[in-house]
Structures are given as C-alpha cells and as structure tokens.
Design an enzyme around this catalytic site. Structure first.
Site, PDB file in Angstrom:
ATOM      1  N   GLU A 216      10.856 -14.188 -23.684  1.00  0.00           N
ATOM      2  CA  GLU A 216      12.071 -14.606 -22.969  1.00  0.00           C
ATOM      3  C   GLU A 216      13.132 -15.184 -23.905  1.00  0.00           C
ATOM      4  O   GLU A 216      13.727 -16.224 -23.637  1.00  0.00           O
ATOM      5  CB  GLU A 216      11.728 -15.600 -21.843  1.00  0.00           C
TER       6      GLU A 216
HETATM    7  C1  FAD Z   1       3.090 -11.543 -24.761  1.00  0.00           C
HETATM    8  C2  FAD Z   1       4.418 -10.922 -24.638  1.00  0.00           C
HETATM    9  C3  FAD Z   1       4.899 -10.590 -23.379  1.00  0.00           C
HETATM   10  C4  FAD Z   1       6.132  -9.949 -23.244  1.00  0.00           C
HETATM   11  N1  FAD Z   1       6.526  -9.489 -22.018  1.00  0.00           N
HETATM   12  C5  FAD Z   1       7.612  -8.668 -21.945  1.00  0.00           C
HETATM   13  C6  FAD Z   1       7.936  -8.004 -20.725  1.00  0.00           C
HETATM   14  O1  FAD Z   1       7.265  -8.162 -19.716  1.00  0.00           O
HETATM   15  N2  FAD Z   1       8.999  -7.155 -20.716  1.00  0.00           N
HETATM   16  C7  FAD Z   1       9.776  -6.948 -21.824  1.00  0.00           C
HETATM   17  O2  FAD Z   1      10.700  -6.167 -21.762  1.00  0.00           O
HETATM   18  N3  FAD Z   1       9.503  -7.588 -22.994  1.00  0.00           N
HETATM   19  C8  FAD Z   1       8.439  -8.425 -23.090  1.00  0.00           C
HETATM   20  N4  FAD Z   1       8.134  -9.052 -24.282  1.00  0.00           N
HETATM   21  C9  FAD Z   1       9.003  -8.884 -25.421  1.00  0.00           C
HETATM   22  C10 FAD Z   1       9.689 -10.149 -25.893  1.00  0.00           C
HETATM   23  O3  FAD Z   1      10.772 -10.437 -25.068  1.00  0.00           O
HETATM   24  C11 FAD Z   1      10.079  -9.916 -27.359  1.00  0.00           C
HETATM   25  O4  FAD Z   1       8.893 -10.038 -28.102  1.00  0.00           O
HETATM   26  C12 FAD Z   1      11.107 -10.858 -27.842  1.00  0.00           C
HETATM   27  O5  FAD Z   1      12.342 -10.515 -27.290  1.00  0.00           O
HETATM   28  C13 FAD Z   1      11.250 -10.862 -29.373  1.00  0.00           C
HETATM   29  O6  FAD Z   1      11.293  -9.579 -29.900  1.00  0.00           O
HETATM   30  P1  FAD Z   1      10.361  -9.216 -31.141  1.00  0.00           P
HETATM   31  O7  FAD Z   1       8.987  -9.677 -30.829  1.00  0.00           O
HETATM   32  O8  FAD Z   1      10.536  -7.781 -31.441  1.00  0.00           O
HETATM   33  O9  FAD Z   1      10.894 -10.091 -32.342  1.00  0.00           O
HETATM   34  P2  FAD Z   1      12.098  -9.720 -33.324  1.00  0.00           P
HETATM   35  O10 FAD Z   1      13.280  -9.317 -32.541  1.00  0.00           O
HETATM   36  O11 FAD Z   1      11.597  -8.807 -34.371  1.00  0.00           O
HETATM   37  O12 FAD Z   1      12.433 -11.124 -33.960  1.00  0.00           O
HETATM   38  C14 FAD Z   1      11.714 -11.655 -35.087  1.00  0.00           C
HETATM   39  C15 FAD Z   1      12.223 -13.065 -35.386  1.00  0.00           C
HETATM   40  O13 FAD Z   1      13.593 -13.008 -35.748  1.00  0.00           O
HETATM   41  C16 FAD Z   1      14.344 -13.922 -34.973  1.00  0.00           C
HETATM   42  N5  FAD Z   1      15.689 -13.373 -34.790  1.00  0.00           N
HETATM   43  C17 FAD Z   1      16.040 -12.123 -34.407  1.00  0.00           C
HETATM   44  N6  FAD Z   1      17.376 -12.024 -34.374  1.00  0.00           N
HETATM   45  C18 FAD Z   1      17.878 -13.221 -34.733  1.00  0.00           C
HETATM   46  C19 FAD Z   1      19.187 -13.770 -34.896  1.00  0.00           C
HETATM   47  N7  FAD Z   1      20.279 -13.065 -34.681  1.00  0.00           N
HETATM   48  N8  FAD Z   1      19.310 -15.051 -35.276  1.00  0.00           N
HETATM   49  C20 FAD Z   1      18.216 -15.813 -35.500  1.00  0.00           C
HETATM   50  N9  FAD Z   1      16.965 -15.356 -35.375  1.00  0.00           N
HETATM   51  C21 FAD Z   1      16.795 -14.081 -34.994  1.00  0.00           C
HETATM   52  C22 FAD Z   1      13.583 -14.080 -33.671  1.00  0.00           C
HETATM   53  O14 FAD Z   1      13.856 -15.323 -33.090  1.00  0.00           O
HETATM   54  C23 FAD Z   1      12.143 -13.983 -34.172  1.00  0.00           C
HETATM   55  O15 FAD Z   1      11.737 -15.252 -34.603  1.00  0.00           O
HETATM   56  C24 FAD Z   1       6.915  -9.713 -24.404  1.00  0.00           C
HETATM   57  C25 FAD Z   1       6.452 -10.104 -25.667  1.00  0.00           C
HETATM   58  C26 FAD Z   1       5.213 -10.675 -25.800  1.00  0.00           C
HETATM   59  C27 FAD Z   1       4.735 -11.032 -27.177  1.00  0.00           C
END
Ligand code: FAD
Length: 782
Positions: free
Chosen positions: A458
């Site tokens: 989220e």
């Molecule tokens: C258990 C679980 C349940 C989930 N459930 C759902 C679901 O039901 N539906 C759905 O659609 N998605 C779901 N997600 C996805 C979740 O919303 C994403 O994992 C989340 O948005 C982060 O994306 P990412 O994991 O690819 O991290 P990345 O986008 O790769 O980010 C990596 C790091 O970089 C940081 N970062 C990225 N951009 C910036 C910026 N501009 N400035 C500062 N920091 C930045 C982030 O904060 C993070 O720490 C789920 C994820 C998990 C792990």
C-alpha cells in the site's frame, strides 16, 4: 524638504497603489510573476495530477496552515460502535479468533482451515464495507478497523484475508463506480463470500510506479456468449496479488488502447479497471508466493490476449480510461484502515503479552521488567501503542464523518507501520529466546517475521515518507498552492491571471502572517496561545507547543517551496523531514484527542506525556534537519531566526516518566486494559497468550509469598540455604515449614503456569525434511 517629501511619497505611495489597485497589480506584478511561475512549475503527468488531487483535506490541513483551531479537533465526535457492531465484536469476532491456531496455519496447513473460511464468508466478514441494502454488514469505518485490529492480535492470515476484500478492490470500486447491473450482480455475492475478490495492479515492471504498468488491452470485436460484441483483448502479468490464488473475481488494472477507434477518437484511452471471473477463458491464477511465511493467499496472475466484453469494465465503457483516478479517489479509505489497524493489532498483542511476560519471567531473582534496560523497551512499547491506537481510531472516525483524507492516510500508513516495527522488535528483545524459537508456544515470532510486509505494501514506506506525505500535503493542505497551480495551467490565460493574482497575493499575506505568528510564539514559548477548547489543564501546554510548531512548519513549508520550487520533488530528504514534522503533529493531535475522548483518564496520563514528548522531540529533530540541510543558507538562517530563535524547545521524555509508563504495562487494571482493549484473550491457559495472562495474575498474587520465601531463606531456615536457584525455593521453604498447604499450592500453581510460559517448543531433528525434499517451488531464475 518638499522634494524629499515628494520622493518619499512616490517611493512609498507608488508600490502601495500598485499593490492595491487590482488592474495595476496584475499588469505590473502578477503577469510577469505568473510567467516565472509557469516556468518553474514542475511537469506533471495526468496520473500524478490525479494522485495529488485525490481525496479531501481534514485535520492535517489545520496543522499545515500554521494556526490549528483546537475547537475543531475537540468537536470531532468520538467514534463509537453501534449495538449491532458491538455484538459482532463480542460474538463473531471472538468465535473466529478462537477457531484459529496460527501455528497450525503457518506451519501445517499453509492456509486458514476450511471451516474458518466458511465461517468468515457466512458471517459477512468479507463484506463489512458493503451496505446492508446489498447484503453486506454495512459497518462504519471504525467498526471495520476494530474488527481488523482484533483479528490481527490472533493471526495475520486471518486479518489479511478479511482486510483485503474490505480494502481498495472490487467491492469498494463497484460501490463508487459500478453500473447498477454490476452492483446488483456482484455486491451480494461478495457480501456472502460467494465471490472472493482480489485486485491486481502491481506488475514486475511497475511496483511503486504503478501508473507505469505495461499490461494492456486493445479494443476489438470478438465472440462472447455466442454473440459478436465489442470488447477488448487484454494481456497482463501481475505479481504479489493478495487472494489471487483463491479469488473467484479478479480486479484488473491495465492500459486500454483503441487503435481502430472503435470507441472514439482517442488511441491511448488510459488506465482502466475491469472485473474478470477467475474461470474466464485465459485467466491464470492459482500459484502462490510466500510473503515471509505469512499464510494469507498471495500470488501472481497472467493472461495473454484474453478477450472480454466491455461490460467487464467497472462502470462500463463510460469509465474506460478512468481507472487511475478511480483508484486514487478510493485509496484513502482502505489505506487509512487496513495497515494502521493490522499493525496496531500486532502492537496491542505485544503490549499485553510482553508486558505480562516481563513480570512473569524472572532473572537474577527479579522480574526482568524491573531492570531499567528492559524497562526502556517496555516504555516504548506502551507509549507508541497508545499513540498508534489513538491515530487509528481518530482517522477511522474522520472517515465516518465523510473525510477521504489522502495525506492522513499516508501518514498513518507510514508511521503506524514504522512504529510497529519498533514495538515488535522491542517485544522480541524483552522475551529473548522465547521469541526466537518458532513453535506453537511462540506468540510473537510470526509478527516479527511478517512486519516488513506492512512496510512494503500500500505504498512502500520509503516512497511514502520521501515523496507522498509532504509532496501531496504541500499541494493539498496549503490554502493557495493548488489554486496557483490550477491558475497557471488554465488554458484561458486571462482567467488564469485573475485567479493567480488572487491566490498569489493571498499567499504572500499568508506567509507574512505565519512568519509573525511563528516568531511571536517562539519568543514567548507559546505561553500566550489561547487554546479555544475545553482541554485537560495538564495537557494544555502540548496544545500550545503544537500551535508553535504548526506556525514554524507553515513558514518552513512555504520557504522550501519558494526557494526550491520543482526541485523539492527531487530533494526527498528535505521533503521527508518536512513530512515528519507534519506527521508528528498529526500523531500528537490524535493522542491528545484520545485522552479527552476517553474521559481524561489520569491513570493513562503518563502514556500521553511520554508519547507526546517523544513525538515533539522527533518533530523538532526533523525540523532541525531541514534547517541544517537547507541548500539556501540565508533562507535557513532566517527560518531559524523566525521559528527557533532560542534554539531547541522540546526535550526527550525523562527516565522517571518512562518508568511510570513501563509500570503500567506490568500492572493489571484500567490503563493496561484500555491500552489493549482490542486484544483477543483466549480463555484457555493452554493457549500461549492465555497462559501468559494466567501466569501474570498468578505471579502478582504470589509476590507476598515470594517475599515470605525470601525471608525464610534469609533467616537460614531452608535446607541447603543459601539456594543458588529460584526453581527449588518454594519446595525448600515448604519443607522448612515456612509455608501453609494453601500457600504452597498457590506457589506451585504459579510455577506450573510460569513454566508453561517460559517453555519453548522442540521438534524431532528431521522435522520438516519431507517438505524440503519435495521441490514444489518454481524458482525466480527458472
Ligand atoms: C505481500 C504483498 C501483498 C501485496 N498485495 C498486492 C495486491 O493485492 N495488489 C496489488 O496490485 N499489489 C500488491 N502488492 C504490491 C505492492 O503494492 C508493491 O510491492 C509495492 O507497491 C512496492 O513495489 P515493489 O515491491 O515493486 O518495490 P519497488 O517499487 O521496486 O521499490 C523498491 C524500493 O524503492 C523505494 N522507492 C521507489 N520509488 C521511490 C521514489 N520515487 N522515492 C523514494 N523511494 C522510492 C520503495 O519505497 C522501496 O523501498 C503486494 C505486495 C506484497 C509484498
């Protein structure tokens, strides 16, 4: 003399005339300023604009503007459950908590038991947000939050499986945007659990930058139920989707294109949300991830050129391309409830069980909680939990009053999950090896293991803190910035000039007003600030200090925007610190409000003092960080002069106050019960949390007898005295004739319970080997 007066009149008079006469002001000042403003205004995509403009502004707006009206805060009604909601908490929620054994779920079944799924569905847990008119429970945001909080004190699989269908997903989107036919068909099915929803936005290429999803649909004709209809051919590759492996109704976000212009003139229609039955031809679900061994269902979903009719679009074809705005508009409600509730739940459990454990577990012949080092950790557990719960409740109350506070939802999501990390870590430290060895008797290890999930989902926390809280707050909460931006973007330049002129000069007055206020409050220590609300006299000082901080913050926010302009978006460390100040002010407000709403419980005052002082200190540190790192040193110097002329004003809470706070966690009664009111307490002392509760009461009841045993030992009346272990002391004192039969039985019972609490599980050495030998997983690198 006459000439000098004339020059003076011109020097003073002309600018006044220019400023006061609108036509002159616009022509001479506002028009060139607008040109500069347009140049420095950061480029913004439609998706960014939708995200920034979504939701409403609530209490955080007061804090942002520099002069919070305390009467407004006091007037927010205290959230209460209806009789029906309370009955649900007392019956259905208790029953389902008792049905779940988290070790069984996480270690053996890898899922909730079938009877639990059935109970959840049949009793409406998956449809709490669906109105009764559509067959749902129609609960308030507060009731929804209370339910999730309590379920989280029992099992993450339980709480997440309930939380997700009630958060941003098919039901919420249908309620706001669904066609009548979609609502009539799906909402009763979702409410009964006949349909289990999931919502798939995230793809391997687009996580945080979710608007960049490459998943696409192309408008085309195709066959559907034996008829040639207008539809779309959709391809997607999604991951991390909660409930996807078991869902029957998949919400999908993808970008829709219309190259053949079957719908209209536009090629790239934009992000679109559709609902697809899981058994629709071409939909792939069923595989799962293991998010840190939390056993709620979560997994990938794929589809390639899957044809679906346009009716699958939520809201029908008219809503094609509106998906991103729909998601952003609905984000605040779910984000304000789900993670804040589930993470507070974990902390409520920690506070209840670890506080008790610290009194039951003795080392060096003392309960470990009496050692100052452990006491420090217990203080943080209690203080943070009080504040987190206050923020959770007040925010849910805001939703029930009709707010959709997007900035607040980011604040509570970030700060409650970060504090939960601290609280559970502290809890783990206090219980030592007991928390490390997993097994049925470990009540905290799984929470510790799974904490990073809340940090990531989220809106991942680093992004939320660095980009969202202040970034969105600056535009949404500020009274003039959004107006200026809208004016600058107005295609009708003359209309834009009039609107800009109005907003800009009001903005200038606003800055000077806040600068004067901030300086005045800083030099007087804010002692002259009147708190126009009936508040507890012991807490009044905090309202004044918040008023001071709010004024200083408002000036700093404006100066940062003025000096850095669009560059502020890239200066994430500064933006994050400004967001921290705003967030701490929000958390403090919630805490003070809780104290009032709960009837000024003086027994809880130490928790309020500690958590507010700690948060003021954090806010001040963040503010100092802004000043120390502000690129324009002249502006930084002026800000310091205005807001912190006498240096720091907040100080960390004292050790003595920390001692009072920690003591509350180890003492049965009102404060502990209020702090942990949402904790599920199992009846049985065979349950690990039930055993701690029983051992805690037994340990306290036996403390006078322990003193008696120690006195017997001191007098040298025990065989083998001095004993070098506590385990045998009861027996020795009894053998020496120093204890009655009843006393001996009471101590023995306490020892049995204590042994149960401190016991950890052990397993055959080859436990789990069968699972390891069966390579079911498809590894990431094939
Ligand atoms: C258990 C679980 C349940 C989930 N459930 C759902 C679901 O039901 N539906 C759905 O659609 N998605 C779901 N997600 C996805 C979740 O919303 C994403 O994992 C989340 O948005 C982060 O994306 P990412 O994991 O690819 O991290 P990345 O986008 O790769 O980010 C990596 C790091 O970089 C940081 N970062 C990225 N951009 C910036 C910026 N501009 N400035 C500062 N920091 C930045 C982030 O904060 C993070 O720490 C789920 C994820 C998990 C792990």
């Amino acid at each position: 003399m006459g000439v000098a007066l004339l020059v003076l009149a011109i020097v003073i008079g002309v600018p006044i005339v220019v400023l006061v006469v609108p036509a002159l002001r616009r022509a001479i000042l506002s028009r060139p300023l607008l040109k500069v403003f347009r140049r420095v205004l950061p480029q913004m995509s439609d998706t960014e604009r939708d995200a920034l403009e979504a939701g409403t502004v609530w209490w955080e707006g007061e804090l942002f503007r520099g002069n919070p009206q305390w009467g407004t805060l006091a007037a927010y009604p205290r959230p209460v459950l209806t009789a029906r909601e309370q009955a649900f908490m007392d019956r259905e929620v208790e029953i389902v908590c008792a049905m779940v054994d988290d070790w069984d779920v996480t270690q053996h079944r890898f899922d909730l038991p079938e009877n639990v799924w059935t109970y959840l569905k049949q009793n409406g847990f998956l449809g709490m947000i669906i109105p009764e008119s559509h067959g749902g429970l129609g609960f308030s945001a507060f009731a929804h939050s209370q339910v999730v909080t309590k379920l989280s004190t029992r099992s993450s699989a339980l709480s997440v499986s309930v939380m997700v269908p009630n958060s941003l997903g098919p039901a919420e989107l249908l309620l706001h945007y669904g066609t009548d036919a979609q609502k009539a068909h799906y909402l009763p099915r979702l409410a009964r659990g006949d349909d289990v929803p999931a919502f798939a936005l995230t793809s391997p290429w687009a996580g945080s930058d979710a608007a960049a999803i490459p998943d696409r649909g192309v408008v085309c004709r195709g066959m559907w139920q034996g008829q040639d209809v207008l539809g779309m051919r959709v391809s997607w590759d999604k991951r991390y989707i909660t409930l996807a492996p078991v869902c029957t109704l998949l919400g999908l976000a993808f970008r829709l294109y219309d190259p053949d212009h079957l719908l209209g003139e536009i090629d790239d229609i934009g992000i679109t949300c559709a609902l697809v039955p899981h058994d629709h031809p071409g939909v792939e679900t069923g595989r799962r991830h293991f998010p840190l061994n939390a056993m709620f269902m979560n997994g990938p979903t794929h589809g390639r050129d899957v044809f679906m009719p346009l009716d699958f679009i939520i809201g029908g074809p008219a809503r094609a391309g509106h998906g991103w705005r729909m998601l952003m508009e609905c984000l605040a409600a779910g984000r304000s409830i789900s993670l804040p509730s589930s993470n507070t739940g974990m902390c409520v459990l920690t506070a209840r069980a670890v506080g008790a454990y610290a009194r039951v577990r003795t080392q060096f012949r003392l309960p470990v909680g009496k050692f100052e080092g452990v006491e420090e950790a217990l203080t943080r557990i209690a203080g943070h939990t009080y504040m987190m719960d206050a923020a959770r409740v007040m925010t849910a109350g805001g939703l029930d009053q009709g707010a959709k506070p997007s900035v607040v939802s980011a604040i509570v999501k970030y700060h409650i999950t970060e504090r939960a990390r601290q609280v559970v870590n502290d809890g783990m430290d206090v219980i030592g090896g007991k928390g490390i060895c997993l097994g049925p008797a470990n009540f905290l290890g799984r929470a510790y293991q799974q904490l990073p999930i809340g940090i990531t989902v989220e809106g991942a926390n680093i992004l939320t803190r660095s980009l969202i809280i202040f970034g969105q707050g600056a535009i949404r909460c500020h009274p003039y910035v959004l107006k200026e931006m809208q004016a600058a973007r107005d295609a009708d330049h003359e209309r834009g000039l009039i609107a800009f002129d109005d907003a800009f000069w009001s903005h200038v007055r606003f800055i000077f007003g806040n600068a004067g206020r901030a300086f005045g409050r800083a030099v007087t220590g804010a002692r002259l600030v009147t708190v126009a609300a009936d508040v507890d006299p012991g807490m009044k000082r905090y309202y004044q200090q918040l008023s001071r901080m709010s004024a200083g913050f408002a000036v700093a926010a404006d100066v940062a925007m003025l000096v850095l302009g669009g560059e502020l978006k890239r200066r994430e460390k500064l933006s994050a610190r400004l967001g921290d100040v705003l967030s701490q002010m929000y958390l403090i407000s919630c805490t003070l409000k809780r104290f009032e709403d709960e009837g000024r419980q003086q027994a809880d005052a130490a928790l309020v003092h500690w958590s507010v002082q700690d948060a003021l200190m954090r806010a001040q540190t963040a503010f100092e960080g802004v000043l120390a790192n502000f690129p324009n040193r002249l502006a930084a110097g002026m800000l310091r002069l205005i807001a912190l002329p006498g240096g720091a004003f907040a100080a960390p809470p004292s050790d003595a106050l920390g001692h009072d706070v920690a003591r509350q966690l180890m003492t049965p009664g009102g404060t502990r019960d209020r702090l942990t009111a949402t904790c599920f307490l199992p009846d049985s002392d065979r349950d690990p949390v039930g055993a701690i509760e029983a051992a805690f009461l037994a340990a306290i009841a036996c403390e006078p007898l322990d003193a008696k045993v120690r006195a017997i030992e001191k007098r040298g009346e025990m065989a083998g005295s001095p004993l070098n272990n506590v385990r045998d002391a009861t027996q020795a004192a009894y053998a020496a004739g120093g204890l009655t039969e009843d006393e001996y039985a009471q101590l023995k019972n306490r020892d049995i319970l204590r042994d149960r609490v401190i016991a950890v599980d052990d397993f055959p050495f080859d436990y789990g080997r069968a699972i390891a030998e069966e390579p079911l997983a498809r590894t990431a690198n094939g």
